[in-house]
Enzyme design. Structure first.
Site, short mmCIF file in Angstrom:
data_model
loop_
_atom_site.label_atom_id
_atom_site.label_comp_id
_atom_site.label_asym_id
_atom_site.label_seq_id
_atom_site.Cartn_x
_atom_site.Cartn_y
_atom_site.Cartn_z
N ASN A 152 32.41 41.46 23.89
CA ASN A 152 31.44 40.47 23.39
C ASN A 152 30.26 41.09 22.63
O ASN A 152 29.78 40.53 21.66
CB ASN A 152 30.94 39.56 24.52
N LYS A 175 36.51 53.82 27.04
CA LYS A 175 37.68 53.02 26.68
C LYS A 175 37.15 51.65 26.27
O LYS A 175 36.84 50.81 27.12
CB LYS A 175 38.61 52.91 27.89
N SER A 229 35.06 41.40 33.32
CA SER A 229 35.18 40.24 34.21
C SER A 229 35.12 40.65 35.68
O SER A 229 35.41 41.80 36.03
CB SER A 229 36.50 39.53 33.93
N THR A 230 34.79 39.70 36.52
CA THR A 230 34.73 39.96 37.96
C THR A 230 36.11 40.33 38.49
O THR A 230 36.23 41.25 39.33
CB THR A 230 34.15 38.72 38.67
N GLU A 250 29.14 45.70 35.94
CA GLU A 250 28.40 44.61 35.27
C GLU A 250 29.42 43.52 35.00
O GLU A 250 30.25 43.65 34.10
CB GLU A 250 27.79 45.11 33.96
N CYS A 284 27.49 37.35 28.90
CA CYS A 284 27.59 37.32 30.37
C CYS A 284 26.48 36.47 30.97
O CYS A 284 26.65 35.84 32.00
CB CYS A 284 27.55 38.73 30.93
N GLU A 383 33.48 30.84 35.22
CA GLU A 383 32.96 31.39 33.96
C GLU A 383 33.95 31.06 32.85
O GLU A 383 35.12 31.40 32.94
CB GLU A 383 32.79 32.91 34.07
P1 NAP Z 1 37.93 42.14 31.00
O1 NAP Z 1 39.17 41.42 30.64
O2 NAP Z 1 37.62 42.35 32.42
O3 NAP Z 1 38.00 43.54 30.23
C1 NAP Z 1 36.92 44.43 30.20
C2 NAP Z 1 37.45 45.81 29.92
O4 NAP Z 1 38.28 46.22 31.01
C3 NAP Z 1 38.33 45.90 28.69
O5 NAP Z 1 38.10 47.12 28.04
C4 NAP Z 1 39.73 45.85 29.29
O6 NAP Z 1 40.70 46.42 28.48
C5 NAP Z 1 39.52 46.67 30.53
N1 NAP Z 1 40.53 46.49 31.56
C6 NAP Z 1 41.32 45.42 31.80
N2 NAP Z 1 42.12 45.65 32.87
C7 NAP Z 1 41.85 46.90 33.30
C8 NAP Z 1 42.34 47.71 34.36
N3 NAP Z 1 43.29 47.28 35.19
N4 NAP Z 1 41.82 48.94 34.51
C9 NAP Z 1 40.85 49.39 33.70
N5 NAP Z 1 40.35 48.67 32.67
C10 NAP Z 1 40.84 47.44 32.48
O7 NAP Z 1 36.66 41.44 30.37
P2 NAP Z 1 36.48 40.93 28.87
O8 NAP Z 1 37.24 39.67 28.69
O9 NAP Z 1 36.70 42.06 27.92
O10 NAP Z 1 34.90 40.62 28.85
C11 NAP Z 1 34.36 39.44 29.27
C12 NAP Z 1 33.75 39.61 30.64
O11 NAP Z 1 32.74 40.62 30.61
C13 NAP Z 1 33.03 38.36 31.12
O12 NAP Z 1 33.36 38.11 32.46
C14 NAP Z 1 31.56 38.73 30.99
O13 NAP Z 1 30.70 38.00 31.84
C15 NAP Z 1 31.59 40.17 31.30
N6 NAP Z 1 30.38 40.85 30.79
C16 NAP Z 1 29.41 41.20 31.68
C17 NAP Z 1 28.24 41.80 31.21
C18 NAP Z 1 27.13 42.17 32.15
O14 NAP Z 1 26.21 42.86 31.73
N7 NAP Z 1 27.17 41.76 33.42
C19 NAP Z 1 28.09 42.05 29.84
C20 NAP Z 1 29.11 41.69 28.98
C21 NAP Z 1 30.26 41.09 29.46
P3 NAP Z 1 41.44 45.59 27.30
O15 NAP Z 1 40.67 44.36 27.05
O16 NAP Z 1 41.37 46.55 26.20
O17 NAP Z 1 42.82 45.35 27.77
#
Ligand code: NAP
Length: 495
Positions: A152, A175, A229-230, A250, A284, A383
């Site tokens: 994002n 990564k 994501s959580t 985060e 987020c 979310e």
């Molecule tokens: P996501 O699907 O959890 O992915 C985040 C990262 O984790 C990506 O680089 C993803 O890789 C990687 N990943 C996925 N499965 C994994 C595994 N088994 N092992 C290691 N890494 C893995 O989240 P997203 O859809 O990219 O981002 C949206 C989420 O981020 C929302 O829930 C948002 O609230 C949260 N967020 C939180 C903050 C904060 O500061 N709290 C800030 C920004 C975003 P790939 O996508 O490359 O497969």
């Protein structure tokens, strides 16, 4: 535009032979291809980082500050290139991408100051009564950090981790998200040219299930700093626990804004719309639940709908656009499914609810507001991570706080009221790591960022971001000299 892994200040095509596509969210068309790294690439990057760590941890904060400042200057010099790449890859309006680039330059400068502070702080004395001990605390870099980032705010999330890690004397393997990896590679090249030694920063592109998993499992990694994501955060914490890696998480949010009936409606409407729709709602801390007090609810919502309908949706590169497409087809499908679920559950669409007219290609969704929402609906509880705002009404302060806190998440919460005492009281009562009063979704880079409950653990930004990459090390010296005299030690036998 770089299209290879970045390891030891060099570019590598990788060994897996697998690739993945970079898709322009405004058109749905593939415009670049990147290597999908696996265990071998992660191992090469971690090895480079471990080798670099021996020299890097011996540098002073002042040495590191010099490089961090050079990075900030190089980012500003490459402002146009970075912003346009970010918009192409992520879809966000160009004005927002410029804001991101300017903010990350400030963050590198801020961590330069904080790195110098580390030298000034030196070892901290601990007051120990009795005079038998001289105890100090030295702060040591944690080591090699695996960083996994979402799509994002690609440049921001990269920087929120990399800048404090460099300042602390750590080395990093990043990564980035498979949906937005290009700006991480671009900035890695810029950072190397600014003088960061080889191996201190490495980037491996690939899928979370392959490169991400390999990074979390790698025994050469001391800490995983994850934003996403959580659900993924829980999985990463479980895997990291196998060899007790430190974790910083985060995670997601379901952030409320509480609007009392004494607000300036024009200003409050703008803050709510900003919180809900900036970055296409893919934030987020995005406002996804509006709690509006009964007395002004109808007037407020009427104005909010007018303002929302005036938001210009289009490609991020188009002049005057304030909302771009969502990042990807999966994200588009997910957001549309939530809109369908909201309708099916009986919520009423006040505005939006579909694709904007004339946008047949790309991942565009109208900014959408749901009324007649009940607390059991998925659009209120889960979310969504898109431009969807759900609205409920409340009668009094106690009810507003109860409804706002009735969530598994605890990232951010906002209160809008003309009564300063009430704003303080409600901000204190809201279960969230970040609260805003009379504004919304303003990022103060000097302050701690992170959540309570299922929104994560640990904090980024400000000095808290730096501390998260340091280990306190106790150094205690026995001042009286000699032994403790604890045992009844027999006299040494005469020879
Ligand atoms: P996501 O699907 O959890 O992915 C985040 C990262 O984790 C990506 O680089 C993803 O890789 C990687 N990943 C996925 N499965 C994994 C595994 N088994 N092992 C290691 N890494 C893995 O989240 P997203 O859809 O990219 O981002 C949206 C989420 O981020 C929302 O829930 C948002 O609230 C949260 N967020 C939180 C903050 C904060 O500061 N709290 C800030 C920004 C975003 P790939 O996508 O490359 O497969």
């Amino acid at each position: 535009m770089q299209s290879m892994h970045f390891i030891g200040n060099d570019w590598f095509a990788g060994t897996t032979g697998k690739t993945f596509d970079c898709v322009d969210p405004a058109t749905g068309q593939v415009f670049a291809t990147l290597p999908a790294g696996g265990a071998a690439e992660v191992d090469a990057a971690v090895t480079a980082a471990r080798q670099a760590f021996e020299g890097w941890k011996a540098t002073t904060g002042t040495d590191r500050a010099r490089i961090l400042r050079a990075i900030a200057r190089a980012i500003t010099a490459n402002r146009d290139r970075l912003a346009s790449l970010e918009t192409r890859d992520n879809g966000k309006p160009l004005a927002e991408a410029f804001l991101d680039v300017d903010t990350i330059a400030q963050i590198y400068d801020m961590y330069a100051d904080l790195a110098e502070d580390l030298d000034r702080r030196g070892e901290e004395a601990v007051a120990v009564p009795g005079g038998a001990f001289r105890t100090t605390v030295a702060y040591r870099p944690i080591g090699v950090v695996g960083m996994i980032t979402p799509w994002n705010f690609p440049l921001e999330q990269f920087t929120w981790k990399v800048a404090p890690a460099i300042a602390a004397g750590c080395c990093a393997v990043v990564k980035p998200s498979e949906f937005t990896s290009l700006s991480a590679l671009e900035i890695a090249g810029i950072i190397a040219e600014a003088g960061l030694p080889a191996g201190v920063l490495n980037v491996v592109t690939g899928l979370g299930s392959e490169a991400g998993e390999a990074l979390v499992r790698h025994p050469g990694v001391d800490k995983i700093s994850f934003t996403g994501s959580t659900a993924t955060g829980k999985r990463i914490m479980r895997t990291a626990a196998e060899d007790l890696k430190r974790v910083g998480l985060e995670l997601g949010g379901k952030n409320p804004v509480v609007v009392f009936d004494d607000v300036d409606i024009e200003a409050a409407v703008e803050w709510v719309a900003f919180g809900a729709f900036i970055n296409q709602g893919q934030v987020c801390t995005a406002t996804s639940r509006l709690l509006i007090q009964d007395g002004i609810a109808d007037r407020f919502l009427k104005r909010l709908v007018e303002v929302t309908e005036a938001i210009r949706v289009g490609a991020g590169t188009e002049e005057g656009v304030k909302m771009g497409p969502l990042v990807s087809q999966p994200q588009y499908d997910k957001v549309m499914a939530y809109i369908g679920a909201g309708r099916a559950a009986g919520a009423k669409v006040l505005t939006g609810g579909g694709r904007p007219m004339g946008r047949d290609a790309g991942f565009f969704v109208q900014p959408t507001i749901f009324a007649e929402v009940t607390p059991d609906m998925s659009i209120w509880r889960e979310e969504i991570f898109g431009p969807i705002l759900s609205v409920m009404r409340f009668a009094n302060e106690a009810e507003a706080v109860r409804l706002a806190n009735d969530t598994a998440y605890g990232l951010a919460a906002t209160v809008l009221t003309a009564d300063a005492a009430r704003a303080e009281r409600v901000a204190d009562a809201l279960d969230a790591g970040i609260t805003w009063q009379n504004c919304n979704n303003m990022v103060v880079i000097q302050a701690p960022w992170g959540g309570v409950k299922k929104s994560g653990m640990g904090r980024e930004l400000g000095r808290w971001g730096l501390e998260s990459f340091l280990e306190p090390k106790q150094k205690t010296r026995w001042l009286p000299g000699g032994g403790l005299g604890w045992y009844d030690i027999p006299a040494t036998a005469a020879e």
